[in-house]
Design an enzyme around this catalytic site. Structure first.
Site, PDB file in Angstrom:
ATOM      1  N   ARG A 291       0.864  -1.169   0.000  1.00 27.30           N
ATOM      2  CA  ARG A 291       0.000   0.000   0.000  1.00 27.30           C
ATOM      3  C   ARG A 291       0.906   1.225   0.000  1.00 27.30           C
ATOM      4  O   ARG A 291       2.111   1.124   0.107  1.00 27.30           O
ATOM      5  CB  ARG A 291      -0.984   0.000   1.180  1.00 27.30           C
ATOM      6  CG  ARG A 291      -0.568  -0.695   2.485  1.00 27.30           C
ATOM      7  CD  ARG A 291       0.576  -0.078   3.217  1.00 27.30           C
ATOM      8  NE  ARG A 291       0.437   1.370   3.316  1.00 27.30           N
ATOM      9  CZ  ARG A 291       1.428   2.209   3.505  1.00 27.30           C
ATOM     10  NH1 ARG A 291       2.661   1.753   3.591  1.00 27.30           N
ATOM     11  NH2 ARG A 291       1.215   3.500   3.601  1.00 27.30           N
ATOM     12  N   GLY A 292       0.270   2.357  -0.229  1.00 28.48           N
ATOM     13  CA  GLY A 292       1.035   3.595  -0.394  1.00 28.48           C
ATOM     14  C   GLY A 292       1.043   3.964  -1.866  1.00 28.48           C
ATOM     15  O   GLY A 292       1.400   3.124  -2.696  1.00 28.48           O
ATOM     16  N   ALA A 293       0.649   5.181  -2.189  1.00 35.48           N
ATOM     17  CA  ALA A 293       0.423   5.550  -3.579  1.00 35.48           C
ATOM     18  C   ALA A 293       1.578   5.174  -4.519  1.00 35.48           C
ATOM     19  O   ALA A 293       1.369   4.449  -5.495  1.00 35.48           O
ATOM     20  CB  ALA A 293       0.103   7.036  -3.656  1.00 35.48           C
TER      21      ALA A 293
ATOM     22  N   ARG B  18      -7.884  -0.068  -6.771  1.00 38.92           N
ATOM     23  CA  ARG B  18      -8.203   0.854  -5.656  1.00 38.92           C
ATOM     24  C   ARG B  18      -8.492   2.215  -6.287  1.00 38.92           C
ATOM     25  O   ARG B  18      -7.835   2.628  -7.254  1.00 38.92           O
ATOM     26  CB  ARG B  18      -7.041   0.968  -4.653  1.00 38.92           C
ATOM     27  CG  ARG B  18      -6.832  -0.281  -3.814  1.00 38.92           C
ATOM     28  CD  ARG B  18      -5.787  -0.071  -2.712  1.00 38.92           C
ATOM     29  NE  ARG B  18      -6.295   0.797  -1.627  1.00 38.92           N
ATOM     30  CZ  ARG B  18      -5.516   1.262  -0.656  1.00 38.92           C
ATOM     31  NH1 ARG B  18      -4.219   1.001  -0.654  1.00 38.92           N
ATOM     32  NH2 ARG B  18      -6.037   2.023   0.299  1.00 38.92           N
TER      33      ARG B  18
ATOM     34  N   GLN C 281      -1.253   2.013  10.003  1.00 39.02           N
ATOM     35  CA  GLN C 281      -0.017   2.172   9.226  1.00 39.02           C
ATOM     36  C   GLN C 281       1.052   2.925  10.032  1.00 39.02           C
ATOM     37  O   GLN C 281       2.233   2.656   9.918  1.00 39.02           O
ATOM     38  CB  GLN C 281      -0.279   2.941   7.921  1.00 39.02           C
ATOM     39  CG  GLN C 281      -1.064   2.185   6.862  1.00 39.02           C
ATOM     40  CD  GLN C 281      -2.550   2.473   6.915  1.00 39.02           C
ATOM     41  OE1 GLN C 281      -3.101   2.723   7.986  1.00 39.02           O
ATOM     42  NE2 GLN C 281      -3.231   2.407   5.760  1.00 39.02           N
TER      43      GLN C 281
ATOM     44  N   ASP D 263      -2.342  10.788  -1.667  1.00 34.22           N
ATOM     45  CA  ASP D 263      -2.748   9.764  -2.634  1.00 34.22           C
ATOM     46  C   ASP D 263      -3.221  10.370  -3.937  1.00 34.22           C
ATOM     47  O   ASP D 263      -3.174   9.720  -4.981  1.00 34.22           O
ATOM     48  CB  ASP D 263      -3.839   8.877  -2.021  1.00 34.22           C
ATOM     49  CG  ASP D 263      -3.255   8.049  -0.891  1.00 34.22           C
ATOM     50  OD1 ASP D 263      -3.141   8.574   0.236  1.00 34.22           O
ATOM     51  OD2 ASP D 263      -2.883   6.888  -1.144  1.00 34.22           O
TER      52      ASP D 263
ATOM     53  N   ASN E 258      -5.660  12.194   1.287  1.00 35.68           N
ATOM     54  CA  ASN E 258      -4.705  11.384   2.016  1.00 35.68           C
ATOM     55  C   ASN E 258      -5.460  10.543   3.037  1.00 35.68           C
ATOM     56  O   ASN E 258      -6.690  10.648   3.169  1.00 35.68           O
ATOM     57  CB  ASN E 258      -3.648  12.268   2.693  1.00 35.68           C
ATOM     58  CG  ASN E 258      -2.415  11.472   3.119  1.00 35.68           C
ATOM     59  OD1 ASN E 258      -1.826  10.743   2.323  1.00 35.68           O
ATOM     60  ND2 ASN E 258      -2.052  11.600   4.387  1.00 35.68           N
ATOM     61  N   LYS E 259      -4.739   9.722   3.767  1.00 33.13           N
ATOM     62  CA  LYS E 259      -5.347   8.804   4.720  1.00 33.13           C
ATOM     63  C   LYS E 259      -6.347   9.487   5.650  1.00 33.13           C
ATOM     64  O   LYS E 259      -6.105  10.605   6.110  1.00 33.13           O
ATOM     65  CB  LYS E 259      -4.239   8.125   5.541  1.00 33.13           C
ATOM     66  CG  LYS E 259      -4.673   7.057   6.509  1.00 33.13           C
ATOM     67  CD  LYS E 259      -5.580   5.992   5.896  1.00 33.13           C
ATOM     68  CE  LYS E 259      -4.958   5.389   4.681  1.00 33.13           C
ATOM     69  NZ  LYS E 259      -5.844   4.536   3.888  1.00 33.13           N
TER      70      LYS E 259
HETATM   71  C1  LIG Z   1       3.512   7.951  -0.023  1.00 28.97           C
HETATM   72  S1  LIG Z   1       1.853   7.709  -0.307  1.00 28.97           S
HETATM   73  C2  LIG Z   1       1.344   7.085   1.215  1.00 28.97           C
HETATM   74  C3  LIG Z   1      -0.104   7.291   1.420  1.00 28.97           C
HETATM   75  O1  LIG Z   1      -0.834   6.098   1.111  1.00 28.97           O
HETATM   76  C4  LIG Z   1      -1.507   5.704   2.280  1.00 28.97           C
HETATM   77  O2  LIG Z   1      -2.728   5.082   2.028  1.00 28.97           O
HETATM   78  P1  LIG Z   1      -2.797   3.456   2.062  1.00 28.97           P
HETATM   79  O3  LIG Z   1      -1.958   3.003   3.215  1.00 28.97           O
HETATM   80  O4  LIG Z   1      -4.275   3.175   2.233  1.00 28.97           O
HETATM   81  O5  LIG Z   1      -2.284   3.016   0.713  1.00 28.97           O
HETATM   82  C5  LIG Z   1      -1.688   6.982   3.038  1.00 28.97           C
HETATM   83  O6  LIG Z   1      -2.718   7.774   2.508  1.00 28.97           O
HETATM   84  C6  LIG Z   1      -0.345   7.610   2.842  1.00 28.97           C
HETATM   85  O7  LIG Z   1      -0.225   8.960   3.122  1.00 28.97           O
END
Ligand SMILES: CSC[C@H]1O[C@H](OP(=O)(O)O)[C@H](O)[C@@H]1O
Length: 347
Positions: A48-50, A89, A196, A237, A247-248
């Site tokens: 996960r993570g953009a 996603r 996270q 994101d 963002n999250k």
């Molecule tokens: C560097 S982008 C990280 C970004 O992605 C996370 O979402 P997820 O864990 O659901 O993929 C979160 O929004 C982070 O800031």
């Protein structure tokens, strides 16, 4: 800091992902051998993570090209598989950006045979992976100028090495400041429900020797009121053309509290996270995830009475006016963001 959590294994012809569902308790690897594996990994947040999901999607396009071998209508089948990857996603635009980059390479080489296309895509996915870490290091250098020696920096979710191909975006800014000799300590919001921050940001910062304190998401106001937070740096994101930031979930609340307490709130994101086709935050699709992530936070016992409804929006949108600066690989954007973003993209 980590940059080996996404590995292509040529012997297995598979993409190996460090399974982020089980960190920090155990390090397990998840093997992606086909499109279904990649979509499963994206949707269950094995990865996960953009930027990390963008790189994973790129390797997923390669695996899709291997999957359609032997089909007479492989071009049609391949386009269908790429669409499944692109829509795995909804919020992080890096997923769409990565698939479109592979499709553009295909269009530029439309006469090639499938095996040649597979080879081109594998090379492009590896290139994207290396590029991402280099972009993050450039972003880190720009962002580190915003941090002062002794700063206590809050971050939300995980925008570190694990959310990218390496080095991280928001946490990359922290790593870069530490590399410059600045004494930086981090407040990592736990970031319910997937945790996270508590699980991943704390894990990678602790391994890197950076001082980190985990905080409950609902402690942000008190921590800022007590003067325990000097700056906030988060990832993104999707950033709309006007600078609104998805963002999250919880980021918007942190930004509001930062404004109320005079704490500078920064966003760090590569150009691949900007969506110029999206005019503002109201147009960013917000992913809703399974209720079980909330009701079973450790994956074990239910903490909510059966039958009780659950909200589980995975992201929220922070309006551009709450953002002091957007750190990119090209430098730090300042308001007015519409014009600054247009200039960065040479529009
Ligand atoms: C560097 S982008 C990280 C970004 O992605 C996370 O979402 P997820 O864990 O659901 O993929 C979160 O929004 C982070 O800031």
């Amino acid at each position: 800091m980590m940059n080996d959590h996404i590995r292509f294994d040529a012997d297995q012809d598979a993409l190996l992902l460090l399974d982020q569902r089980y960190l920090p308790l155990r390090e397990e690897w998840f093997a992606c051998r086909n499109t279904d594996d990649v979509i499963y990994a994206l949707q269950t947040m094995v990865v996960r993570g953009a930027p990390a999901i963008g790189v994973t999607a790129a390797f997923g396009c390669y695996l899709a090209s291997r999957e359609v071998r032997g089909k007479t209508d492989w071009r049609i089948a391949l386009k269908e598989l790429l669409e499944l990857i692109r829509t795995a996603r909804p919020t992080a635009v890096n997923l769409r950006w990565a698939v479109e980059r592979m499709e553009a390479l295909w269009r530029a080489n439309e006469v090639v045979e499938l095996d040649h296309l597979a080879s081109l895509w594998l090379d492009e996915a590896k290139r994207m992976q290396l590029e991402d870490e280099a972009i993050n290091r450039a972003m880190g250098r720009h962002g580190a100028e915003l941090l002062s020696d002794g700063d206590r920096v809050m971050t939300h979710c995980n925008a570190g090495a694990l959310a990218t191909a390496g080095f991280g975006t928001a946490v990359g800014v922290i790593y870069a400041a530490v590399e410059q000799g600045k004494r930086i300590s981090v407040v990592a919001n736990e970031t319910r429900p997937f945790l996270q921050g508590a699980r991943l940001t704390a894990y990678e910062l602790h391994r890197s020797g950076v001082e980190v304190t985990v905080a409950c998401d609902n402690a942000t106001g008190l921590l800022m009121k007590k003067g325990l937070v000097d700056k906030v740096v988060v990832g993104a994101d999707r950033i709309a053309a006007n600078g609104d930031v998805a963002n999250k979930i919880g980021t918007y609340s942190v930004a509001l509290l930062a404004k109320a307490h005079g704490v500078p709130f920064y966003v760090a994101a590569p150009m691949s996270t900007f969506d110029l086709d999206c005019p503002d935050g109201a147009h960013i699709p917000i992913e809703e995830r399974p209720a079980r992530e909330v009701t079973h936070p450790t994956g074990e016992s239910q903490i909510t009475p059966l039958g009780v409804q659950v909200y589980n929006f995975a992201f929220d949108v922070t309006p551009a006016e709450l953002v002091a600066g957007i750190v990119t690989e090209k430098g730090v954007l300042r308001p007015p963001y519409t014009e600054a973003i247009q200039r960065m993209f040479g529009k």
